[in-house]
Design a protein around this motif. Structure first.
Motif, PDB file in Angstrom:
ATOM      1  N   VAL A  47      40.337  63.809  20.805  1.00  0.00           N
ATOM      2  CA  VAL A  47      39.842  63.679  22.176  1.00  0.00           C
ATOM      3  C   VAL A  47      40.921  64.282  23.076  1.00  0.00           C
ATOM      4  CG1 VAL A  47      39.087  62.113  24.000  1.00  0.00           C
ATOM      5  CG2 VAL A  47      38.538  61.606  21.599  1.00  0.00           C
ATOM      6  N   VAL A  48      40.581  65.390  23.730  1.00  0.00           N
ATOM      7  CA  VAL A  48      41.603  66.236  24.353  1.00  0.00           C
ATOM      8  C   VAL A  48      41.481  66.228  25.877  1.00  0.00           C
ATOM      9  CG1 VAL A  48      42.618  68.546  24.373  1.00  0.00           C
ATOM     10  CG2 VAL A  48      41.458  67.717  22.311  1.00  0.00           C
ATOM     11  N   THR A  49      42.621  66.131  26.531  1.00  0.00           N
ATOM     12  CA  THR A  49      42.645  66.178  27.994  1.00  0.00           C
ATOM     13  C   THR A  49      42.115  67.513  28.523  1.00  0.00           C
ATOM     14  OG1 THR A  49      44.087  66.090  29.940  1.00  0.00           O
ATOM     15  CG2 THR A  49      45.049  66.987  27.943  1.00  0.00           C
ATOM     16  N   VAL A  50      41.452  67.452  29.660  1.00  0.00           N
ATOM     17  CA  VAL A  50      41.005  68.671  30.348  1.00  0.00           C
ATOM     18  C   VAL A  50      41.506  68.634  31.794  1.00  0.00           C
ATOM     19  CG1 VAL A  50      39.013  69.269  28.927  1.00  0.00           C
ATOM     20  CG2 VAL A  50      38.749  67.561  30.731  1.00  0.00           C
ATOM     21  N   ASP A  71      44.331  73.220  26.516  1.00  0.00           N
ATOM     22  CA  ASP A  71      44.656  72.212  25.503  1.00  0.00           C
ATOM     23  C   ASP A  71      43.611  72.168  24.405  1.00  0.00           C
ATOM     24  OD1 ASP A  71      47.176  70.949  26.251  1.00  0.00           O
ATOM     25  OD2 ASP A  71      46.143  70.276  28.047  1.00  0.00           O
ATOM     26  N   VAL A  72      42.354  72.325  24.782  1.00  0.00           N
ATOM     27  CA  VAL A  72      41.278  72.357  23.782  1.00  0.00           C
ATOM     28  C   VAL A  72      41.486  73.531  22.832  1.00  0.00           C
ATOM     29  CG1 VAL A  72      38.804  72.748  23.460  1.00  0.00           C
ATOM     30  CG2 VAL A  72      39.591  71.156  25.224  1.00  0.00           C
ATOM     31  N   ALA A  77      42.829  75.659  17.431  1.00  0.00           N
ATOM     32  CA  ALA A  77      43.633  76.539  16.583  1.00  0.00           C
ATOM     33  C   ALA A  77      44.345  75.737  15.505  1.00  0.00           C
ATOM     34  CB  ALA A  77      44.648  77.307  17.432  1.00  0.00           C
ATOM     35  N   ALA A  78      44.842  74.551  15.861  1.00  0.00           N
ATOM     36  CA  ALA A  78      45.547  73.704  14.894  1.00  0.00           C
ATOM     37  C   ALA A  78      44.624  73.214  13.786  1.00  0.00           C
ATOM     38  CB  ALA A  78      46.186  72.518  15.607  1.00  0.00           C
ATOM     39  N   ALA A 123      30.055  74.916  24.285  1.00  0.00           N
ATOM     40  CA  ALA A 123      30.899  76.059  23.953  1.00  0.00           C
ATOM     41  C   ALA A 123      31.965  75.664  22.933  1.00  0.00           C
ATOM     42  CB  ALA A 123      31.558  76.602  25.218  1.00  0.00           C
ATOM     43  N   VAL A 124      32.568  74.490  23.112  1.00  0.00           N
ATOM     44  CA  VAL A 124      33.582  73.999  22.169  1.00  0.00           C
ATOM     45  C   VAL A 124      32.968  73.788  20.792  1.00  0.00           C
ATOM     46  CG1 VAL A 124      35.139  72.072  21.628  1.00  0.00           C
ATOM     47  CG2 VAL A 124      34.983  72.935  23.980  1.00  0.00           C
TER      48      VAL A 124
END
Length: 336
Positions: A47-50, A71-72, A77-78, A123-124
């Motif tokens: 769960v990533v900050t935007v 950040d997404v 990529a990771a 999109a993500v």
């Protein structure tokens, strides 16, 4: 070692279902942790900050009115499982063209997909398929949000990228709009988690913005899974300078409204010794393991040698941290 790891991971399966881990944050810290976790047999969600508003993300935020993708992109990529060249291309940052200078290709691709699908989360999801990522990446919000900080002297700072610049102690951070809604899938995933992890990463600009979304905070507090905070190795100028481990945890509690961390994982290695002549220790400052004060905030403290040097900088050893987390989750489930 690999055989033992496989046997342990296989033992984590119950009724053919992978155990669910949810990790909160953003930036380099989260990406480092995920690289270690993705090699294990778990159902992994980030769960990533935007709230990022600087650099390429900030320019796209202004030009396309989408949540900032930086950040997404790093987290995707990771977690990707593609040829190294594809990942390198996704992370490529243009440096010559005036129009493209400073933009990363991954950010532009996410902006293009958002324009095509009409939805950032969609999109993500589509980009995750292209990159064949291990797990899921869920933005903390599916809309544009702004991070604000109230400093100790009462000054209000607006914008994630501006907060660390002032160099004064932060009293609290908050979002606008305050009633932003997460994706329903995010709440469902949190409630179903077997382990919830916070950090490592920038406390006020990467970790806290994720739980400032009301429905996410409520889901975290309601979830019965064990909750772990992975302490940063060093403090951060402009955000947490000279913060102790307990001060990091107290900030989490202050913003969540109650105590909720079950275990804190601390680094036991002397960072200055680890860096030797390869790094500078005037800044950043190592996080002090103030065990007595921390013991009053959390029921369980673990101190392990989890740091390593990468290109002259002290970073968490992703494999060691991941190994411990998997073992901890297994023990917690067995005891549960």
């Amino acid at each position: 070692m690999e055989i033992l790891k496989k046997e342990r991971d296989d033992a984590m399966l119950q009724s053919g279902k992978l155990k669910k881990i949810v990790v909160f944050g953003g930036g380099t810290g989260l990406s480092t942790l995920l690289r270690g976790l993705k090699i294990h047999s778990v159902d992994l969600t980030a769960v990533v900050t935007v709230a990022d508003d600087g650099g390429s993300s900030g320019r796209l935020l202004d030009e396309y009115d989408i949540p900032p993708p930086g950040d997404v992109r790093k987290v995707m990529a990771a977690l990707s499982d593609v040829e190294p060249l594809i990942e390198k291309m996704f992370e490529y940052r243009f440096s010559t063209s005036e129009d493209l200078k400073g933009h990363s290709l991954g950010n532009l691709m996410l902006a293009a997909l958002t324009d095509i699908t009409g939805d950032f989360a969609r999109a993500v999801e589509q980009m995750s398929r292209i990159l064949n990522i291990k797990g899921k990446v869920l933005p903390a919000a599916n809309q544009r949000i702004t991070l604000h900080a109230e400093l100790e002297d009462g000054t209000i700072i607006t914008g994630e990228s501006k907060i660390p610049v002032y160099g004064r102690k932060i009293r609290k951070v908050y979002l606008s709009p305050q009633e932003v809604e997460p994706l329903p899938e995010t709440v469902e995933t949190i409630l179903a988690a077997d382990l919830i992890i916070f950090g490592p990463g920038s406390l006020y600009t990467s970790i806290l913005p994720t739980i400032l979304v009301p429905a996410i905070r409520e889901a975290v507090l309601a979830c019965k899974a064990k909750k772990v905070y992975i302490s940063n190795l060093t403090t951060q100028a402009g955000e947490t300078y000279r913060y102790t481990a307990s001060e990091h945890v107290q900030a989490l509690y202050d913003h969540a409204g109650e105590a909720f961390i079950d275990t804190v994982l601390l680094n036991g290695l002397d960072i200055s010794t680890l860096l030797g002549s390869s790094g500078q220790m005037e800044s950043p400052w190592p996080v002090e393991n103030d065990l007595e004060a921390l013991g009053k905030l959390v029921p369980h403290i673990v101190v392990k040698d989890i740091a390593s040097v990468v290109e002259g900088s002290a970073l968490h050893n992703s494999e060691k941290v991941a190994e411990w987390l998997i073992e901890y989750m297994g023990n917690a489930i067995e005891a549960g």
